[in-house]
Structure formats: structure tokens, C-alpha cells
Design a protein around this motif. Structure first.
Motif, PDB file in Angstrom:
ATOM      1  N   GLY A 186      18.077  -0.859  -4.987  1.00 37.58           N
ATOM      2  CA  GLY A 186      17.586  -1.179  -6.208  1.00 37.58           C
ATOM      3  C   GLY A 186      16.354  -0.217  -6.412  1.00 37.58           C
ATOM      4  O   GLY A 186      16.031   0.408  -5.562  1.00 37.58           O
ATOM      5  N   ASP A 187      15.485  -0.592  -7.528  1.00 40.25           N
ATOM      6  CA  ASP A 187      14.517   0.202  -7.955  1.00 40.25           C
ATOM      7  C   ASP A 187      13.332  -0.335  -7.172  1.00 40.25           C
ATOM      8  O   ASP A 187      13.220  -1.229  -6.411  1.00 40.25           O
ATOM      9  CB  ASP A 187      14.350   0.222  -9.638  1.00 40.25           C
ATOM     10  CG  ASP A 187      15.368   0.790 -10.178  1.00 40.25           C
ATOM     11  OD1 ASP A 187      15.833   1.707  -9.837  1.00 40.25           O
ATOM     12  OD2 ASP A 187      15.663   0.440 -11.593  1.00 40.25           O
ATOM     13  N   ALA A 188      12.396   0.421  -7.079  1.00 37.24           N
ATOM     14  CA  ALA A 188      11.153   0.116  -6.334  1.00 37.24           C
ATOM     15  C   ALA A 188      10.648  -1.354  -6.906  1.00 37.24           C
ATOM     16  O   ALA A 188      10.471  -1.349  -8.044  1.00 37.24           O
ATOM     17  CB  ALA A 188      10.072   1.262  -6.408  1.00 37.24           C
ATOM     18  N   PRO A 189      10.400  -2.182  -6.040  1.00 39.15           N
ATOM     19  CA  PRO A 189      10.051  -3.301  -6.634  1.00 39.15           C
ATOM     20  C   PRO A 189       8.586  -3.561  -7.112  1.00 39.15           C
ATOM     21  O   PRO A 189       7.751  -2.709  -6.686  1.00 39.15           O
ATOM     22  CB  PRO A 189      10.234  -4.391  -5.352  1.00 39.15           C
ATOM     23  CG  PRO A 189      10.112  -3.444  -3.995  1.00 39.15           C
ATOM     24  CD  PRO A 189      10.556  -2.104  -4.693  1.00 39.15           C
ATOM     25  N   GLU A 190       8.185  -4.600  -7.891  1.00 41.64           N
ATOM     26  CA  GLU A 190       6.860  -4.374  -8.516  1.00 41.64           C
ATOM     27  C   GLU A 190       5.861  -5.029  -7.270  1.00 41.64           C
ATOM     28  O   GLU A 190       4.687  -4.561  -7.616  1.00 41.64           O
ATOM     29  CB  GLU A 190       6.647  -5.344  -9.558  1.00 41.64           C
ATOM     30  CG  GLU A 190       7.116  -6.624  -9.858  1.00 41.64           C
ATOM     31  CD  GLU A 190       7.126  -7.411 -11.014  1.00 41.64           C
ATOM     32  OE1 GLU A 190       7.455  -8.644 -10.972  1.00 41.64           O
ATOM     33  OE2 GLU A 190       7.299  -6.707 -12.092  1.00 41.64           O
ATOM     34  N   ASP A 191       6.280  -5.581  -6.314  1.00 39.75           N
ATOM     35  CA  ASP A 191       5.595  -5.980  -5.191  1.00 39.75           C
ATOM     36  C   ASP A 191       6.061  -5.530  -3.910  1.00 39.75           C
ATOM     37  O   ASP A 191       7.199  -5.615  -3.621  1.00 39.75           O
ATOM     38  CB  ASP A 191       5.497  -7.612  -5.252  1.00 39.75           C
ATOM     39  CG  ASP A 191       4.702  -8.079  -6.325  1.00 39.75           C
ATOM     40  OD1 ASP A 191       3.687  -8.018  -6.568  1.00 39.75           O
ATOM     41  OD2 ASP A 191       5.589  -8.921  -7.257  1.00 39.75           O
ATOM     42  N   ILE A 192       4.865  -5.077  -3.273  1.00 42.06           N
ATOM     43  CA  ILE A 192       5.352  -4.378  -1.895  1.00 42.06           C
ATOM     44  C   ILE A 192       4.381  -5.021  -0.837  1.00 42.06           C
ATOM     45  O   ILE A 192       3.156  -4.887  -1.197  1.00 42.06           O
ATOM     46  CB  ILE A 192       5.720  -3.010  -1.814  1.00 42.06           C
ATOM     47  CG1 ILE A 192       6.680  -2.447  -2.649  1.00 42.06           C
ATOM     48  CG2 ILE A 192       5.472  -2.451  -0.543  1.00 42.06           C
ATOM     49  CD1 ILE A 192       7.163  -1.058  -2.442  1.00 42.06           C
ATOM     50  N   GLU A 193       4.877  -5.370   0.471  1.00 48.01           N
ATOM     51  CA  GLU A 193       3.851  -5.633   1.427  1.00 48.01           C
ATOM     52  C   GLU A 193       4.195  -4.723   2.564  1.00 48.01           C
ATOM     53  O   GLU A 193       5.253  -4.616   2.811  1.00 48.01           O
ATOM     54  CB  GLU A 193       3.909  -7.204   1.831  1.00 48.01           C
ATOM     55  CG  GLU A 193       3.443  -8.063   0.570  1.00 48.01           C
ATOM     56  CD  GLU A 193       3.255  -9.630   1.250  1.00 48.01           C
ATOM     57  OE1 GLU A 193       3.264  -9.852   2.388  1.00 48.01           O
ATOM     58  OE2 GLU A 193       3.358 -10.577   0.427  1.00 48.01           O
ATOM     59  N   LEU A 194       3.123  -4.311   3.042  1.00 47.94           N
ATOM     60  CA  LEU A 194       3.237  -3.525   4.061  1.00 47.94           C
ATOM     61  C   LEU A 194       2.200  -3.742   5.119  1.00 47.94           C
ATOM     62  O   LEU A 194       1.257  -4.236   4.922  1.00 47.94           O
ATOM     63  CB  LEU A 194       2.949  -1.765   3.782  1.00 47.94           C
ATOM     64  CG  LEU A 194       3.743  -1.275   2.604  1.00 47.94           C
ATOM     65  CD1 LEU A 194       3.329   0.170   2.206  1.00 47.94           C
ATOM     66  CD2 LEU A 194       5.177  -1.223   3.020  1.00 47.94           C
ATOM     67  N   GLU A 195       2.621  -3.223   6.370  1.00 45.42           N
ATOM     68  CA  GLU A 195       1.767  -3.549   7.592  1.00 45.42           C
ATOM     69  C   GLU A 195       1.788  -2.026   8.286  1.00 45.42           C
ATOM     70  O   GLU A 195       2.728  -1.750   8.678  1.00 45.42           O
ATOM     71  CB  GLU A 195       2.095  -4.677   8.324  1.00 45.42           C
ATOM     72  CG  GLU A 195       0.932  -4.983   9.306  1.00 45.42           C
ATOM     73  CD  GLU A 195       1.366  -6.291   9.975  1.00 45.42           C
ATOM     74  OE1 GLU A 195       1.280  -7.599   9.382  1.00 45.42           O
ATOM     75  OE2 GLU A 195       2.232  -6.357  11.078  1.00 45.42           O
ATOM     76  N   ILE A 196       0.592  -1.473   8.543  1.00 42.48           N
ATOM     77  CA  ILE A 196       0.617  -0.184   9.523  1.00 42.48           C
ATOM     78  C   ILE A 196      -0.409  -0.371  10.476  1.00 42.48           C
ATOM     79  O   ILE A 196      -1.219  -1.412  10.414  1.00 42.48           O
ATOM     80  CB  ILE A 196       0.238   0.976   8.639  1.00 42.48           C
ATOM     81  CG1 ILE A 196      -1.187   0.530   7.974  1.00 42.48           C
ATOM     82  CG2 ILE A 196       0.970   1.305   7.209  1.00 42.48           C
ATOM     83  CD1 ILE A 196      -1.892   2.059   7.430  1.00 42.48           C
ATOM     84  N   PRO A 197      -0.086   0.295  11.446  1.00 45.42           N
ATOM     85  CA  PRO A 197      -0.981   0.180  12.686  1.00 45.42           C
ATOM     86  C   PRO A 197      -2.556   0.719  12.263  1.00 45.42           C
ATOM     87  O   PRO A 197      -2.705   1.717  11.702  1.00 45.42           O
ATOM     88  CB  PRO A 197      -0.489   1.195  13.800  1.00 45.42           C
ATOM     89  CG  PRO A 197       0.703   1.302  13.253  1.00 45.42           C
ATOM     90  CD  PRO A 197       0.877   1.112  11.987  1.00 45.42           C
ATOM     91  N   ALA A 198      -3.486   0.103  12.770  1.00 48.70           N
ATOM     92  CA  ALA A 198      -4.880   0.605  12.328  1.00 48.70           C
ATOM     93  C   ALA A 198      -5.113   1.850  13.068  1.00 48.70           C
ATOM     94  O   ALA A 198      -5.634   2.162  14.240  1.00 48.70           O
ATOM     95  CB  ALA A 198      -5.920  -0.516  12.871  1.00 48.70           C
ATOM     96  N   ASP A 199      -4.252   2.862  12.674  1.00 48.75           N
ATOM     97  CA  ASP A 199      -4.524   4.195  13.399  1.00 48.75           C
ATOM     98  C   ASP A 199      -4.614   5.063  12.079  1.00 48.75           C
ATOM     99  O   ASP A 199      -3.859   5.317  11.024  1.00 48.75           O
ATOM    100  CB  ASP A 199      -3.228   4.597  13.976  1.00 48.75           C
ATOM    101  CG  ASP A 199      -3.230   5.824  15.002  1.00 48.75           C
ATOM    102  OD1 ASP A 199      -4.106   6.739  14.394  1.00 48.75           O
ATOM    103  OD2 ASP A 199      -2.582   5.926  15.822  1.00 48.75           O
ATOM    104  N   LEU A 200      -5.682   6.103  12.024  1.00 49.80           N
ATOM    105  CA  LEU A 200      -5.806   6.966  10.915  1.00 49.80           C
ATOM    106  C   LEU A 200      -4.647   7.814  10.810  1.00 49.80           C
ATOM    107  O   LEU A 200      -4.303   8.420   9.649  1.00 49.80           O
ATOM    108  CB  LEU A 200      -6.895   7.867  11.197  1.00 49.80           C
ATOM    109  CG  LEU A 200      -8.412   7.223  11.120  1.00 49.80           C
ATOM    110  CD1 LEU A 200      -9.438   8.101  11.539  1.00 49.80           C
ATOM    111  CD2 LEU A 200      -8.615   6.774   9.658  1.00 49.80           C
TER     112      LEU A 200
END
Lengths: 839, 126
Positions: free
Chosen positions: A712-726
Motif C-alpha cells: 500500500g501507500d506510505a502509512p501516516e505513522d511509521i516506527e523505526l529502530e536503528i542501531p546507535a551508529d552514525l
């Protein structure tokens, strides 16, 4: 039972021998023998016919001889009578008057046998005295043959037949010499006999004298009025050469052919008695006998041939029955081998027994699991005269035999009773069925309306059936257990729940293969990475059963691990190779979807191409793949990620070959059908997936995995988690840019928001975690009036060095100035930055 | 989706008047910043130069990038004149927010920067 089982096996051997015994030569021999006997009998009868003919001919000859003898005797008597007259004193006296008076006794009206009278002729040939009242014949009789004969021989003589001058009657004249008192020949005494009409009448014919002809010395037929000579003079000449005889199949007196001619000569009159009869008449009896016997023989032969034919027909029927039985048996064992479960076994056995005994009712009870009652099948044969058995009766029969645990043969007056039903049957035969370990598994029985329906070998055959079932039950049980275990294993290995993903609607369908092809190694999985990427995979481990399920499980676990570690689908697939057990092969495809950017990356190891459905344009695109062979295949080839940006309203289908490959359908055709089905299925994946599988593979034997993903289309809410790495932040910027673009945020706002996010993340990494590892949670939210970005870390805030503080100050400044609101909350548990932008 | 490669390119060109033009293209962020800082510091070691930093090719600059620019400029300023110029709208806005002009001379166009650099150079050398 085992003993009967072995008997059954030998019965099987016997069947084979019976079928293979040659019958043709036997039949031929019998026919030849009949032929020989018939020929011999006919030859014998022919001989008899010949003999009969011979007898008939000799019989005819004897008759001729008899007749000739009669004539001889007669004429001898007549001559003696004549001699006695000659010796009378009147004749010796040579006195014509005396003689005339004496001869008057022999004149007409007397009882004399000389019907033509007597007369005395003197030596000069003149008739001097006669019994004829008209007086002596005038003129000389010296030229008469009898006169010349008697004068010449001085002996009595019977002359040839003559026609009387006056009366025109046929006469036979006999003559004897007369002597005077001194013994000198004084003249000739002649006596005549009138020949009566001697036509053959019924009486003479009955006596066998049909065709009687008498030929006198001169060759005249005295039996004919005109004394005509026979037309066939050659025959007459021939007859003259012997005294008596019979000529078979010769020309007759009148010259006609096909006659039997018997003849005999009478010495004294010099007559030849001829019996001239047609062959058909003479040999009629012989022929009749011949015909009778030939008919008898032919009748006997026909009867024997009929007998042989019947025997041959019986033999053929028996042979066909044997062949059919062998065919039935082969069919039975084959079907049994294909039987996948208890129900199959039960049906196969029921069907086999029913075709073996069409006049019986078959009851088969099998025990699917011990505590439950038997599951019973009843089949009434097409020729059964027994009423339909109720389930209760069938159950009762099956249970009793199962409990008895021994073969049962009730040969007459069988009472079938159950709780609510009472019936009678003629005979009942049953065998218990057992598992290989000897535990009772049920029973099979056949019920007939006739008493004593089965002979011993039929009962043995039942045993053989039971024996086969015993083996099949073991196999089926193993099979079922293994299948159940594999299904259980597979289901335990497949995901129970698909992740709930914003912007991605998922549906998966998995169907284990049918039992007889056993469970396969298909799998599917969906892994949502913390960074928001979704790894979708479908794969297929080659092979079947528990091994394949185990391999599948290993691959899937490895996949889940690598999917979290690697964002690239090709990287995940490359690393899975080492988790595939030695000598095994698997195909798989992995597609990675970024809901922020709507980018799809995919890679495949020898798997069928995923299909991308563009709902807006109504088109299907098979995703072209790099040439990488299946896992476990050497050389594997190069794998790399293929990428595309998916259109709006897109759906992705990943599937295994079970869905598109069927017995009569090529894979390409199957993929085409899947494409059409997908195009038609407008509904969301969850609603359409079952119907899609059902329409494409209503009863596929292979296992099937299908994963449908609505992108589907990009949702209005997104949750992400990334490593704490620049290093990850740069990619994050790119992706958030993508999301903002999808959300149609204007360019200035996008740049501002991305920079603010960048600062917040850098802040978290540099001050929250410093050198430590950790994660940063990011929440993106877009409502109509507000863009909100939240960045949270779990690091402990540390006071940075002074220069860093100054530098970081710029970051905070940027956040504050770029966004409508930048709220930074430092707590012991971490820092949370909330950035808001009014739109 | 790897972030390992540096998206920032730094090129050097010296014009006829001896002005060194440092052109930055790409993203100047925390990953590329240390490199820029080091390169600018190197230039600082060579006295008598006028330096123009051409940022027209920058698509992104963050606080760390700004810091590196400031640090590099300060190193150069000891010996040479330095002017930053050519900022795009977005970069200019960032410069404005952090008031970069208060620390480093910022010109809008390269031409202005070149002129200013030459003036500064001659002023400092005289």
C-alpha cells in the motif's frame, strides 16, 4: 490366520500355475483322436458294406442256382415221364393206332404235364401218332433240332423254345428215343410244354426273383413272349462260359448299366437262369446298413466333439475366471499399495472382496484407533440376493470376528442379530484383520444368501486378502504417523501469525501435500526488521517428509536470523547456503520492501519469479531474477539485489511450484493462470487468497505456499529502530526523505525535517551512547496539519566536553529553528526528542 | 542501503591570482566532516593563500558539517583569507540559522567570494 495366510499365498501360486498351463495341444490331441476313431469306424463300416454287397450278390447267385436246379429237376422228371411213355407197350409196338389211343390220355383236358401233348415221330421224321385230336402234323419233322439231336445221340433231349406253328404258342419240346421190342431205335417220342406267361409278379419279386430271365440253349429268352434274344449278346456269351456265377456292377441283359447279374445253368434243359437286378436294389440293404452305421458314427463323433467343445469352453471360462482373479488380485495389491490411510485400505478391501464375490455382501470393519468403535463399510454385491445389511448388523459381524480373533466359517442358517435387527443368511465367512504386531485391527466378512457358498480354497483366498491388508496396515500406520509428524513439524516451523505491518497487508496460505505424496519442504516467512524493512520469503526444500520439514525449519530459522542482520535480500540468501544440510537442495526467493520509500529489492536462488500486480494499470510483471541456481547447487552463480520502486496499488505474490505446476499443466501455463487469477482477485489478500489457491489447485498433491502482499501507500505513522551508529543515519535520512516524498510534504519542509532528525539522531548517538552500542527509536507521524518526529534513546546523558557542547549547540539550534517545535527531554532512562512541524 | 561510502567529494583548484577554490559536492555530514576538517587544516599549513570554499554543490549540511567547516576555516584563517560562497537556498538557511557569517566570511556568489578573497589576501599580506 497366519497359517491361512500362507495357504493363501500358495493359492496365489496355484492360480499362477493354473493360468500358465497350456491347453491348446490338449484340445488338438482330443480332436485328432476323435478324427482317428471316426475314420477307423468309417473304414470298418465300409468293409462291412463291401461284405454286405458280396453277401447280397452271392445270395442272388444262390437264388439263380436254386431256380436252375428246380428247372433241372423238373425237366429231368419230365424226361423220365417221357421215357416211361416211350417204354409203354403201345410205343414199343410201333402201332400208331395203339399209340394214338394211349396218347389220348395226354391230350387236352388231361392232367398230363405235357400241356402241348405228345407225339411219336418215326425214323423218317413223320409224325405217326399224337395226342392232338386234330391228328398228326403233316409234313416231315426231320429238320427239327430235337429230332436230329435224338437220332444223332440216341439220348433224350430238351429242345429250345419254339413257337408252335398252329397255336403260335411258345413251346418247349422234349424228345426221347423210342425202341422196338428188340431194343432198336424205332423213332422219337416228343412231348411239348406250353410256356405260361412268366411275368415277374410281386410274389416272385418278394422272393428275390425280380429280374428273372431264362435263356435257353439257343440263346432265346424263354421268359419273353417273342423269345427275343437279349440285347447284350456279349453278356450272354460270357454267361455261357461258366456254369454259374454272379457279375457285379455290370451291364444287364438289356444292355443297361449298373446291374447285378446272377446266373446258373440247368443241365438237362440247357437253360441259363439269370437274375438281372439293379445294383441299387441288390445292395439296398447293405447301403441302408452303411447309411445307418455312418449316421451312428457321425452322431457319436458329433457328440464327442460337442463334449470336447464343452470341455474346452469350460476350460476357457475357468481360465478367464482365473485370469480375472489374478487381475483382481493384482489390482487389489496395487490399490492397497497406493492406499494412504485406514479409510483407503478399508475401501480397497471392500471393493476387492465385492468384485471377488458379486453375489455376496461384504462387511469390512477397521479400527482407526483403539478406544473408538470399528469404522465399518458394507457393500452389497450386484448379484446378492440378501437384503441390505444395516450398519448395526455389519458392526455386529465385524466386532464378533474381531473379538473371536480367528477365521469364521458359518456354512448354513446364519442368524445375523443385532440389537434392533434380526436377519438370516445362508452362509458367512470372515477373517480377522491384524496389525503386524498382532494386535486386532478389525475384520472382513462376506455374507451369502446361499448355504455352503465357499469352498476351502475360497476361504484361503479370504485369508490371503487379510494377509495383504495386514502388511498395508503397517505401512499406512507408519505413513500416517510420519505424515502427521511432518505436518506437525512443518506447522510448528511455519509462522503462526504474520506481523502486523503499517502499509503492508499480508496473507499467506500453506497447504501440506496430500498424504500419499507426503508433506514437503515448502515454507514462507515474513520478517519485519526494526528498521522498518520487511523481508518476505517463500522457499521450497527439495524432497518430502520429515527430512524436508527439518531442513525447511533450519533454513527458516537461519533466514529469520539473517533477515534481522542484513537488509539486502541477496546477502540473506547467500548466507543461507551454509545452513542447508549436505546433499540437499532448496529454492527460495526473498523480497525486501521498504514501506518508507516503496522500494522493493529482491533476489532469488533458483525460485519461480514473484509476480508484481499493478492494480491501477491492470498488469502483472514477473520479477526478472539474476541467474542464481538453487541453494545446494554448484556452481551457484552470481546473486545480486534487483530493485524497483513499486507502483501504487501494487500487490506482490510469492509462491511455490505446487501452486502452478500440475500434472497436465506446464509451469509457464500455471504462472499465466496465476496471473489471470490475481488480476481478477480485486479484494485484499486476506479475503482472496483461499479462493485463489482453491481455483488454481483444488486438489494438488504437492504442497503449496503462497504469500500475497499488498504494497500500500506510505502509512501516516511509521516506527523505526536503528542501531546507535552514525553510519546508519545517512540511510535513515534517505528513507525518511522517501517517506516524506510519499506523504507529499513540500521540499523545504522535507529538508528541514530530515536535518532536524539527523541532528536528533547524532545527538543521541554522541551524547546518549557515546561509544556504547544501543538503538534509537524513531516515530514518524504525519497528520493533515502536523508532521511529528520523535527520536528516543535509552542512553545515559553525559555532559559532553566544552567544544562538543558548543558544536552540539548548533545541532539543537538547528532543530529549534528548523521545526515549529523541538522538545528535548533528558531522563535517566534516556533522551527523547520530539520535533514538530506545523504544515 | 549501505552508508559506508562517502557522498562528499572535495576538489581543489587554484586560479590565476593564486586563490585556492575548494569545491564541496554532496552531503557534508558527521561522516564526511572529519575528512573536510583535515583537508582544510592541511591548506592552513600553507601560508599566503586566499581560499574560497565553494558550497554550491552541497545538497546537505548538518551541524557537524558546519562545525568542521568552522574548524577548518579557523585553521586557515591563521595564515590565509577564507570565504565560503555559493550556498544553495537550503544550505544558506542553515548558515543563517547558525549565524555562520559571524564566524566566517560568507558570500552569496563565487565571484563575490573570489573578489573578497583577493582583497583579504592582499590586505593580510600588505
Amino acid at each position: 490366520m497366519r497359517r491361512i495366510g500362507r495357504a493363501g499365498t500358495s493359492f496365489e501360486d496355484a492360480l499362477a500355475r493354473k493360468v500358465s498351463r497350456p491347453r491348446g495341444p490338449f484340445l488338438l490331441g482330443a480332436l485328432l483322436a476323435v478324427l482317428v476313431v471316426v475314420v477307423a469306424a468309417l473304414a470298418f463300416v465300409w468293409r462291412q458294406y463291401d461284405d454286405g454287397k458280396d453277401d447280397a450278390a452271392q445270395d442272388l447267385r444262390a437264388r439263380a442256382v436254386l431256380a436252375a436246379t428246380v428247372f433241372d429237376t423238373y425237366f429231368t422228371g419230365q424226361l423220365q415221364t417221357l421215357s416211361a411213355i416211350a417204354a409203354s407197350p403201345a410205343v414199343v409196338s410201333k402201332d400208331p393206332d395203339q399209340m394214338r389211343r394211349y396218347f389220348a390220355h395226354f391230350g387236352p383236358g388231361s392232367s398230363s404235364s405235357f400241356t402241348a401233348g405228345v407225339g411219336w415221330i418215326d425214323l423218317r421224321g413223320r409224325q405217326r401218332a399224337t395226342s392232338d385230336p386234330n391228328g398228326p402234323v403233316r409234313g416231315s419233322l426231320a429238320d427239327r433240332s430235337y429230332f436230329k439231336g435224338v437220332i444223332a445221340t440216341k439220348k433224350s433231349i430238351v429242345g429250345e423254345a419254339i413257337v408252335a406253328q398252329r397255336s403260335k404258342r411258345r413251346l418247349i419240346v422234349m424228345a426221347v428215343p423210342t425202341r422196338d421190342a428188340r431194343g432198336r431205335v424205332s423213332g422219337v417220342l416228343a412231348g411239348g410244354i406250353i410256356l405260361q406267361q412268366a411275368a415277374n409278379d410281386a410274389r416272385s419279386n418278394n422272393l428275390g426273383y425280380a429280374g428273372l430271365q431264362v435263356i435257353d440253349r439257343a440263346g432265346q429268352q424263354v421268359t419273353r413272349r417273342d423269345l427275343e434274344r437279349p440285347a447284350n449278346s456279349a453278356l450272354v456269351a460270357r454267361l455261357a462260359r461258366s456254369k454259374e456265377g454272379v457279375l457285379v456292377d455290370t451291364a444287364g441283359l438289356d444292355g443297361s448299366s449298373g446291374r447285378v447279374v446272377a446266373f446258373a445253368r440247368s443241365a438237362s434243359p440247357g437253360w441259363t437262369t439269370v437274375l438281372d437286378q439293379p445294383t441299387s436294389v441288390v445292395f439296398a440293404d447293405a447301403r441302408q446298413a452303411l447309411t445307418r452305421e455312418a449316421i451312428l458314427i457321425c452322431g457319436a463323433a458329433a457328440f464327442m466333439l460337442l463334449l470336447i467343445g464343452w470341455a474346452a469352453w469350460r476350460a476357457r471360462r475357468e481360465l478367464r475366471a482365473s485370469r480375472e482373479q489374478v487381475a483382481r488380485w493384482a489390482q487389489f495389491t496395487r490399490s492397497l499399495h497406493d492406499a494412504a490411510d485406514m479409510t483407503d485400505v478399508r475401501e480397497v478391501l471392500t471393493g476387492a472382496l465385492s468384485s471377488e464375490y458379486p453375489d455376496g455382501t461384504v462387511v469390512v470393519g477397521l479400527d482407526p484407533s483403539v478406544p473408538e468403535p470399528l469404522s465399518v463399510a458394507v457393500r452389497r454385491g450386484p448379484h446378492s440376493r440378501l437384503a441390505e445389511l444395516s450398519d448395526d448388523v455389519a458392526m455386529s459381524i465385524a466386532s464378533r470376528i474381531t473379538d473371536a480373533d480367528a477365521p469364521v466359517a458359518l456354512e448354513r442358517d446364519v442368524e445375523l442379530d443385532a440389537d434392533r435387527d434380526r436377519r438370516r443368511a445362508g452362509s458367512l465367512y470372515g477373517v480377522p484383520l491384524r496389525y503386524r504386531d498382532g494386535r486386532p485391527a478389525g475384520a472382513a466378512a462376506v455374507v451369502f444368501s446361499r448355504a455352503n457358498r465357499l469352498a476351502g480354497h475360497d476361504v484361503a483366498l479370504l485369508g490371503a486378502y487379510a494377509d495383504q491388508v495386514e502388511q498395508a496396515l503397517g505401512r499406512v500406520r507408519r505413513h500416517e504417523e510420519e505424515h502427521d509428524a511432518a505436518v506437525l513439524l512443518q506447522q510448528s516451523l511455519l509462522p503462526n501469525l504474520l506481523p502486523d505491518l503499517a502499509g503492508v497487508a499480508l496473507a499467506a496460505h500453506y497447504r501440506a501435500g496430500a498424504l500419499n505424496t507426503r508433506v514437503g519442504g515448502d515454507w514462507y516467512d515474513v520478517v519485519r526488521r526494526p528498521d522498518g524493512l520487511v523481508h518476505l520469503t517463500v522457499g521450497d526444500v527439495a524432497g518430502r517428509g520429515i527430512d524436508a520439514a527439518i531442513s525447511m525449519g533450519q533454513l527458516r530459522n537461519a533466514f529469520r536470523a539473517y533477515a534481522l542482520e542484513h537488509a539486502s535480500p541477496s546477502a540473506v540468501i547467500e548466507r543461507l547456503e551454509r545452513h542447508l544440510p549436505e546433499d540437499e537442495m532448496a529454492t527460495m526467493v526473498c523480497a525486501t520492501y521498504d514501506v518508507c520509500t516503496r522500494e522493493l529489492a529482491y533476489a532469488s536462488a533458483g525460485h519461480l519469479p514473484p509476480l508484481l500486480l499493478d492494480r491501477e494499470r491492470g498488469s502483472i510483471t514477473p520479477l526478472s531474477l539474476s541467474h542464481r541456481g538453487p541453494l545446494g547447487w554448484r556452481p551457484s552463480g552470481v546473486i545480486r539485489d534487483e530493485r524497483l520502486r513499486v507502483p501504487h496499488e501494487a500487490m506482490l505474490a510469492l509462491y511455490t511450484d505446487g501452486l502452478v505446476e500440475h500434472r497436465n499443466v506446464s509451469i509457464d501455463d500455471g504462472i499465466d493462470r496465476l496471473s489471470e487469477t490475481l488480476l481478477d482477485a480485486a479484494a485484499a489478500p486476506q479475503e482472496s487468497i483461499d479462493a485463489i489457491v482453491q481455483s488454481l489447485a483444488p486438489n494438488a498433491e504437492d504442497d503449496i505456499a503462497l504469500l500475497l502482499v499488498d504494497l500500500g501507500d506510505a502509512p501516516e505513522d511509521i516506527e523505526l529502530e536503528i542501531p546507535a551508529d552514525l553510519r546508519t543515519v545517512r540511510e535513515l535520512r534517505r528513507r525518511v526523505h522517501g517517506w516524506l516524498t510519499q506523504r507529499q510534504i513540500d521540499d523545504d519542509m522535507q529538508r528541514a525535517a530530515v536535518l532536524a532528525l539527523n541532528e536528533a539522531c547524532a545527538n543521541a548517538i554522541e551524547h546518549g551512547y557515546r561509544e556504547q552500542t544501543g538503538t534509537i527509536s524513531i516515530q514518524l507521524s504525519h497528520r493533515s496539519e502536523m508532521l511529528r518526529i520523535s527520536v528516543e534513546d535509552q542512553g545515559t546523558w553525559r555532559q559532553p566536553p566544552e567544544d562538543a557542547t558548543r558544536n552540539r549547540g548548533r545541532g539543537i539550534l538547528l532543530m529549534q529553528k528548523l521545526m515549529t517545535k523541538a522538545d528535548i527531554r533528558r531522563q535517566p532512562s534516556g533522551t527523547r526528542v520530539v520535533l514538530e512541524q506545523n504544515l | 542501503m549501505s552508508a559506508d561510502s562517502s557522498p562528499l567529494s572535495i576538489s581543489f583548484a587554484r586560479d590565476g591570482d593564486g586563490v585556492l577554490v575548494v569545491a564541496l559536492t554532496g552531503e557534508l555530514d558527521f561522516l564526511s566532516a572529519p575528512d573536510l576538517c583535515a583537508r582544510l587544516s592541511d591548506i592552513g599549513g600553507e601560508p599566503g593563500n586566499a581560499v574560497v570554499v565553494d558550497v554550491s554543490g552541497l545538497t546537505f549540511i548538518d551541524s557537524t558539517g558546519l562545525n568542521s567547516l568552522v574548524a577548518g576555516a579557523q585553521a586557515i584563517r591563521a595564515t590565509s583569507a577564507i570565504v565560503v560562497a555559493g550556498a544553495s537556498k537550503h544550505v544558506a538557511r542553515v548558515f543563517e540559522i547558525v549565524r555562520l557569517a559571524e564566524t566566517i566570511r560568507v558570500e552569496s556568489t563565487i565571484e563575490d567570494a573570489m573578489r573578497a578573497a583577493r582583497e583579504d589576501s592582499s590586505a593580510s599580506s600588505s
